[in-house]
Scaffold this motif. Structure first.
Motif, PDB file in Angstrom:
ATOM      1  N   GLU A   3       0.790  -1.232   0.000  1.00  0.00           N
ATOM      2  CA  GLU A   3       0.000   0.000   0.000  1.00  0.00           C
ATOM      3  C   GLU A   3       0.822   1.281   0.000  1.00  0.00           C
ATOM      4  OE1 GLU A   3      -3.277   1.001   2.997  1.00  0.00           O
ATOM      5  OE2 GLU A   3      -3.694  -1.003   2.217  1.00  0.00           O
ATOM      6  N   THR A   4       1.966   1.258   0.702  1.00  0.00           N
ATOM      7  CA  THR A   4       2.715   2.511   0.818  1.00  0.00           C
ATOM      8  C   THR A   4       3.585   2.768  -0.405  1.00  0.00           C
ATOM      9  OG1 THR A   4       4.455   1.337   1.977  1.00  0.00           O
ATOM     10  CG2 THR A   4       2.822   2.475   3.340  1.00  0.00           C
ATOM     11  N   SER A   5       3.576   1.852  -1.368  1.00  0.00           N
ATOM     12  CA  SER A   5       4.488   2.000  -2.505  1.00  0.00           C
ATOM     13  C   SER A   5       3.831   2.515  -3.766  1.00  0.00           C
ATOM     14  CB  SER A   5       5.174   0.662  -2.799  1.00  0.00           C
ATOM     15  OG  SER A   5       6.048   0.377  -1.753  1.00  0.00           O
ATOM     16  N   LEU A   6       2.519   2.709  -3.739  1.00  0.00           N
ATOM     17  CA  LEU A   6       1.860   3.285  -4.907  1.00  0.00           C
ATOM     18  C   LEU A   6       0.956   4.402  -4.417  1.00  0.00           C
ATOM     19  CD1 LEU A   6       1.580   2.791  -8.041  1.00  0.00           C
ATOM     20  CD2 LEU A   6      -0.591   1.715  -7.507  1.00  0.00           C
ATOM     21  N   ALA A   7       1.229   5.611  -4.889  1.00  0.00           N
ATOM     22  CA  ALA A   7       0.418   6.762  -4.472  1.00  0.00           C
ATOM     23  C   ALA A   7      -0.576   7.091  -5.577  1.00  0.00           C
ATOM     24  CB  ALA A   7       1.316   7.955  -4.220  1.00  0.00           C
ATOM     25  N   PHE A   8      -1.715   7.640  -5.210  1.00  0.00           N
ATOM     26  CA  PHE A   8      -2.715   8.035  -6.201  1.00  0.00           C
ATOM     27  C   PHE A   8      -2.839   9.555  -6.300  1.00  0.00           C
ATOM     28  CE2 PHE A   8      -3.721   3.706  -5.119  1.00  0.00           C
ATOM     29  CZ  PHE A   8      -3.835   3.151  -6.379  1.00  0.00           C
ATOM     30  N   PHE A   9      -2.174  10.261  -5.407  1.00  0.00           N
ATOM     31  CA  PHE A   9      -2.155  11.710  -5.439  1.00  0.00           C
ATOM     32  C   PHE A   9      -0.756  12.151  -5.078  1.00  0.00           C
ATOM     33  CE2 PHE A   9      -6.426  10.461  -4.555  1.00  0.00           C
ATOM     34  CZ  PHE A   9      -7.158  11.266  -5.417  1.00  0.00           C
ATOM     35  N   ASP A  10      -0.319  13.272  -5.633  1.00  0.00           N
ATOM     36  CA  ASP A  10       0.911  13.846  -5.102  1.00  0.00           C
ATOM     37  C   ASP A  10       0.572  15.127  -4.358  1.00  0.00           C
ATOM     38  OD1 ASP A  10       0.465  15.468  -7.285  1.00  0.00           O
ATOM     39  OD2 ASP A  10       2.132  14.686  -8.437  1.00  0.00           O
ATOM     40  N   LEU A  61      -1.013  19.768  -5.598  1.00  0.00           N
ATOM     41  CA  LEU A  61      -1.800  18.604  -5.166  1.00  0.00           C
ATOM     42  C   LEU A  61      -2.567  18.127  -6.397  1.00  0.00           C
ATOM     43  CD1 LEU A  61      -2.396  17.229  -2.388  1.00  0.00           C
ATOM     44  CD2 LEU A  61      -4.445  18.599  -2.271  1.00  0.00           C
ATOM     45  N   HIS A  62      -2.224  16.970  -6.907  1.00  0.00           N
ATOM     46  CA  HIS A  62      -2.823  16.495  -8.160  1.00  0.00           C
ATOM     47  C   HIS A  62      -3.183  15.032  -8.047  1.00  0.00           C
ATOM     48  CE1 HIS A  62       0.450  19.327  -9.291  1.00  0.00           C
ATOM     49  NE2 HIS A  62      -0.505  19.868  -9.987  1.00  0.00           N
ATOM     50  N   ARG A  63      -4.036  14.618  -8.951  1.00  0.00           N
ATOM     51  CA  ARG A  63      -4.235  13.182  -9.092  1.00  0.00           C
ATOM     52  C   ARG A  63      -3.053  12.631  -9.882  1.00  0.00           C
ATOM     53  NH1 ARG A  63      -9.164  10.420 -11.819  1.00  0.00           N
ATOM     54  NH2 ARG A  63      -8.230   8.379 -12.062  1.00  0.00           N
ATOM     55  N   ASN A  64      -2.436  11.598  -9.390  1.00  0.00           N
ATOM     56  CA  ASN A  64      -1.214  11.086 -10.022  1.00  0.00           C
ATOM     57  C   ASN A  64      -0.900   9.710  -9.449  1.00  0.00           C
ATOM     58  OD1 ASN A  64       1.198  10.848 -11.346  1.00  0.00           O
ATOM     59  ND2 ASN A  64       2.264  12.445 -10.224  1.00  0.00           N
ATOM     60  N   THR A  65      -0.825   8.726 -10.313  1.00  0.00           N
ATOM     61  CA  THR A  65      -0.465   7.377  -9.854  1.00  0.00           C
ATOM     62  C   THR A  65       1.038   7.211 -10.039  1.00  0.00           C
ATOM     63  OG1 THR A  65      -2.550   6.658 -10.799  1.00  0.00           O
ATOM     64  CG2 THR A  65      -1.007   4.937 -10.155  1.00  0.00           C
ATOM     65  N   TYR A  66       1.760   6.977  -8.960  1.00  0.00           N
ATOM     66  CA  TYR A  66       3.204   6.765  -9.131  1.00  0.00           C
ATOM     67  C   TYR A  66       3.763   5.909  -8.004  1.00  0.00           C
ATOM     68  CZ  TYR A  66       3.965  10.349  -5.603  1.00  0.00           C
ATOM     69  OH  TYR A  66       3.961  11.063  -4.445  1.00  0.00           O
ATOM     70  N   LEU A  67       4.817   5.196  -8.360  1.00  0.00           N
ATOM     71  CA  LEU A  67       5.451   4.255  -7.433  1.00  0.00           C
ATOM     72  C   LEU A  67       6.417   4.944  -6.482  1.00  0.00           C
ATOM     73  CD1 LEU A  67       6.515   1.556 -10.038  1.00  0.00           C
ATOM     74  CD2 LEU A  67       4.887   1.172  -8.168  1.00  0.00           C
ATOM     75  N   ASN A  68       6.663   4.338  -5.348  1.00  0.00           N
ATOM     76  CA  ASN A  68       7.769   4.766  -4.496  1.00  0.00           C
ATOM     77  C   ASN A  68       9.021   4.109  -5.086  1.00  0.00           C
ATOM     78  OD1 ASN A  68       9.369   5.731  -2.522  1.00  0.00           O
ATOM     79  ND2 ASN A  68       8.483   4.525  -0.863  1.00  0.00           N
ATOM     80  N   SER A  69       9.414   4.618  -6.249  1.00  0.00           N
ATOM     81  CA  SER A  69      10.430   3.945  -7.076  1.00  0.00           C
ATOM     82  C   SER A  69      11.769   3.698  -6.390  1.00  0.00           C
ATOM     83  CB  SER A  69      10.658   4.743  -8.360  1.00  0.00           C
ATOM     84  OG  SER A  69       9.476   4.766  -9.099  1.00  0.00           O
ATOM     85  N   PRO A  70      12.292   4.659  -5.585  1.00  0.00           N
ATOM     86  CA  PRO A  70      13.603   4.382  -4.978  1.00  0.00           C
ATOM     87  C   PRO A  70      13.594   3.110  -4.130  1.00  0.00           C
ATOM     88  CG  PRO A  70      13.012   6.682  -4.673  1.00  0.00           C
ATOM     89  CD  PRO A  70      11.797   5.997  -5.232  1.00  0.00           C
ATOM     90  N   VAL A  71      12.405   2.730  -3.646  1.00  0.00           N
ATOM     91  CA  VAL A  71      12.321   1.533  -2.808  1.00  0.00           C
ATOM     92  C   VAL A  71      12.000   0.292  -3.645  1.00  0.00           C
ATOM     93  CG1 VAL A  71      11.019   0.458  -0.914  1.00  0.00           C
ATOM     94  CG2 VAL A  71      11.653   2.870  -0.780  1.00  0.00           C
ATOM     95  N   VAL A  72      11.102   0.423  -4.624  1.00  0.00           N
ATOM     96  CA  VAL A  72      10.604  -0.804  -5.270  1.00  0.00           C
ATOM     97  C   VAL A  72      11.270  -1.132  -6.609  1.00  0.00           C
ATOM     98  CG1 VAL A  72       8.366  -0.693  -4.104  1.00  0.00           C
ATOM     99  CG2 VAL A  72       8.598   0.334  -6.369  1.00  0.00           C
ATOM    100  N   LEU A  73      11.975  -0.167  -7.212  1.00  0.00           N
ATOM    101  CA  LEU A  73      12.614  -0.448  -8.509  1.00  0.00           C
ATOM    102  C   LEU A  73      14.122  -0.633  -8.352  1.00  0.00           C
ATOM    103  CD1 LEU A  73      10.896   2.063 -10.989  1.00  0.00           C
ATOM    104  CD2 LEU A  73      10.179  -0.245 -10.353  1.00  0.00           C
ATOM    105  N   PRO A 104       5.424   8.113   4.357  1.00  0.00           N
ATOM    106  CA  PRO A 104       5.310   7.189   3.236  1.00  0.00           C
ATOM    107  C   PRO A 104       5.327   7.916   1.898  1.00  0.00           C
ATOM    108  CG  PRO A 104       3.248   7.351   4.482  1.00  0.00           C
ATOM    109  CD  PRO A 104       4.292   8.081   5.248  1.00  0.00           C
ATOM    110  N   ARG A 105       5.028   9.238   1.883  1.00  0.00           N
ATOM    111  CA  ARG A 105       4.913   9.939   0.616  1.00  0.00           C
ATOM    112  C   ARG A 105       6.099  10.875   0.376  1.00  0.00           C
ATOM    113  NH1 ARG A 105      -0.188   9.561  -0.876  1.00  0.00           N
ATOM    114  NH2 ARG A 105      -0.315  11.544  -1.929  1.00  0.00           N
ATOM    115  N   SER A 106       7.223  10.540   0.992  1.00  0.00           N
ATOM    116  CA  SER A 106       8.391  11.412   0.915  1.00  0.00           C
ATOM    117  C   SER A 106       8.897  11.585  -0.527  1.00  0.00           C
ATOM    118  CB  SER A 106       9.456  10.825   1.831  1.00  0.00           C
ATOM    119  OG  SER A 106      10.726  11.107   1.388  1.00  0.00           O
ATOM    120  N   PHE A 107       8.874  10.533  -1.341  1.00  0.00           N
ATOM    121  CA  PHE A 107       9.352  10.624  -2.724  1.00  0.00           C
ATOM    122  C   PHE A 107       8.286  11.287  -3.592  1.00  0.00           C
ATOM    123  CE2 PHE A 107       9.472   8.490  -6.953  1.00  0.00           C
ATOM    124  CZ  PHE A 107      10.634   9.081  -7.418  1.00  0.00           C
TER     125      PHE A 107
END
Ligand SMILES: Cc1cc2nc3c(=O)[nH]c(=O)nc-3n(C[C@H](O)[C@H](O)[C@H](O)COP(=O)(O)OP(=O)(O)OC[C@H]3O[C@@H](n4cnc5c(N)ncnc54)[C@H](O)[C@@H]3O)c2cc1C
Length: 475
Positions: A158-165, A324-336, A411-414
């Protein structure tokens, strides 16, 4: 006909189109899956590949003093389809590269359609790709369809995919006045990864704080677009203006808390401030600092004006402003991994805005890289990513490792970012004038940018030539 099994690219936007082109040009078959027009998004309007959903600008084309201009040049050097079609469909825009959006998208669609190694399949990939797809690039962008996003969420947690920035502004460290600001962590706490002096603190008197709150309440805000209206505010990332609306003291007990901090530039009672804005290191290089808790929907111009009233930030240069936008993005530094593969399932590689870059050009650049990396892997000669002193490498480094999580990371630091000079390794020596003397002011800033882009050009040329040499040797 090629005997190689195809690489699958999901999403025919800026990143997916470029990735498919690079793969096919390397001699590897590719299937490009685009869900439009079978299923739409809230922002796309056509069924064309590489549709530009908003502005028609690729921003500055100045490769000497602008980071995105440098990225253009690197992409051209590497045979980018997006840049080729952008150049061919340019419209007048001063120093920027702006394009006729319909002609641009038509040119990308046509080029991919005509390539013998490219198959375009229209339809949504509504879950994890089938197991027999052994090499996949997911380039589904900020508006990834919910079914696929849900499947990725299951895989990454859950903490690795954000739906908003919810983005706080990021400032270039060397533009902060340290004769006013100072380094200190609240109550000098070192925490698990800190030193006790991890934050830059900007002090405010009562008058300055009151004026700041007035400016914040009066400042012009961007409104949510129709499809963003249901954007929820998360606890812990409320926009500062929403906090200020709740009471004049709210910010002073939230992100502008002055407690546990003492100003070394002052003595006696003046060493204690009425309010304090803290900035926290944002990248491993230490060149960028984010304004802690300062996510906002103030318009960009209003942000610059207001934030430069904060003592120490009078001359602040912003690497990015808040939003503040709608945006789907990964916590890439951790998961990629450094080759953009999902550590949990390396057959899946990610590209474009879903990896945490931002912008048409940056997304296409990461598509270019993902395509080349996947094709090289398929051909049995894995590719070393470009070095961090190129624009491509700097962006890749931000995504896969350059961002750092500091002591009280949330969790949303990146946060997604455009390419900018703060992502490049600092110069080892400050550039000097023709007379050998130290430069100052604008001349210094321009010379620094030129030195970074000169260094990048040499590094990219060396890297690209090595790839070409490798390819010739393999043939
Ligand atoms: C409203 C809005 C305005 C923006 N304005 C700008 C701007 O002015 N300038 C700028 O530089 N950037 C802007 N951006 C950012 C911009 O989206 C990205 O920079 C860029 O388009 C991202 O490229 P991408 O290839 O990652 O994603 P996209 O270009 O969005 O491409 C993703 C593609 O994947 C497809 N897709 C999604 N899910 C699936 C699925 N499950 N199966 C198959 N296909 C799927 C989509 O239909 C889409 O074609 C904006 C973004 C938004 C949302």
């Amino acid at each position: 006909m090629s005997k190689l099994s195809p690489i699958h690219v999901i999403g025919g936007g800026l990143a997916g189109s470029e990735a498919a082109w690079q793969i096919a040009n390397a001699g590897v078959p590719v299937v490009l899956h685009e869900m439009r027009p079978v299923r739409g998004t809230d922002a796309h309007k056509t069924d064309g590949l590489a549709e530009l959903v908003c502005s028609n600008s690729f921003r500055s084309d100045d490769a000497r003093t602008n980071a995105v201009g440098l990225l253009h040049a690197e992409m051209r050097r590497l045979g980018s389809l997006v840049m080729r079609c952008g150049d061919a469909n340019q419209v007048p825009a001063g120093g920027a590269l702006a394009v006729d959006r319909d002609a641009f998208s038509a040119a990308v669609t046509q080029a991919l359609d005509a390539h013998p190694l490219v198959t375009i399949e229209r339809g949504e990939i509504a879950g994890l790709p089938p197991a027999e797809w052994d090499s996949v690039i997911v380039a589904t962008g900020p508006l990834t369809s919910p079914a696929l996003a849900e499947a990725i969420l299951q895989l990454t947690g859950e903490t690795s995919l954000a739906f908003f920035d919810a983005i706080a502004p990021i400032v270039h460290r060397d533009s902060i006045d340290m004769d006013v600001a100072w380094f200190q962590s609240r109550y000098d706490k070192a925490g698990p990864g800190g030193t006790g002096a991890d934050y830059i603190n900007c002090p405010m008197t009562r008058e300055q704080y009151e004026a700041f709150v007035d400016g914040l309440l009066a400042g012009e805000k961007t409104s949510f677009k129709g499809w963003e209206l249901n954007t929820p505010y998360f606890d812990g990332c409320l926009p500062i203006e929403v906090m200020a609306e709740r009471g004049r003291e709210t910010l002073r007990h939230g992100p502008m808390k002055p407690f546990g901090l003492t100003n070394p530039h002052k003595e006696g009672p003046a060493a204690k401030s009425y309010a304090i804005v803290q900035l926290r290191q944002d990248n491993a290089l230490g060149t960028l600092y984010n304004m802690v808790g300062f996510q906002t929907k103030l318009k960009h111009g209003a942000q610059v004006e207001l934030f430069r009233t904060i003592p120490g930030l009078e001359n602040a240069e912003f690497a990015r402003l808040g939003g503040l936008h709608r945006n789907t993005y990964l916590n890439s530094p951790v998961v990629l991994d450094p080759a953009l593969r999902l550590k949990a399932q390396p057959r899946l590689r990610f590209a474009g805005q879903i990896t945490g870059c931002e912008g048409y050009v940056e997304s296409a650049a990461m598509g270019l890289l993902a395509g080349r990396l996947a094709a090289a892997e398929r051909l049995g000669s894995p590719l070393t990513p470009p070095p961090a002193d190129t624009a491509m490498g700097a962006l890749l480094n931000h995504i896969t490792g350059g961002h750092i999580a500091t002591i009280d990371e949330g969790p949303r630091s990146f946060q997604p970012m455009n390419v900018n000079f703060g992502l490049f390794p600092p110069l080892t020596e400050a550039p000097k004038g023709e007379d050998g003397k130290k430069l100052k002011g604008t001349a210094k800033a321009i010379a620094r940018k030129m030195a970074i882009t000169d260094r990048a050009r040499v590094a990219m040329e060396t890297w690209a030539a090595a790839q070409e040499g490798g390819r010739v040797a393999a043939e």
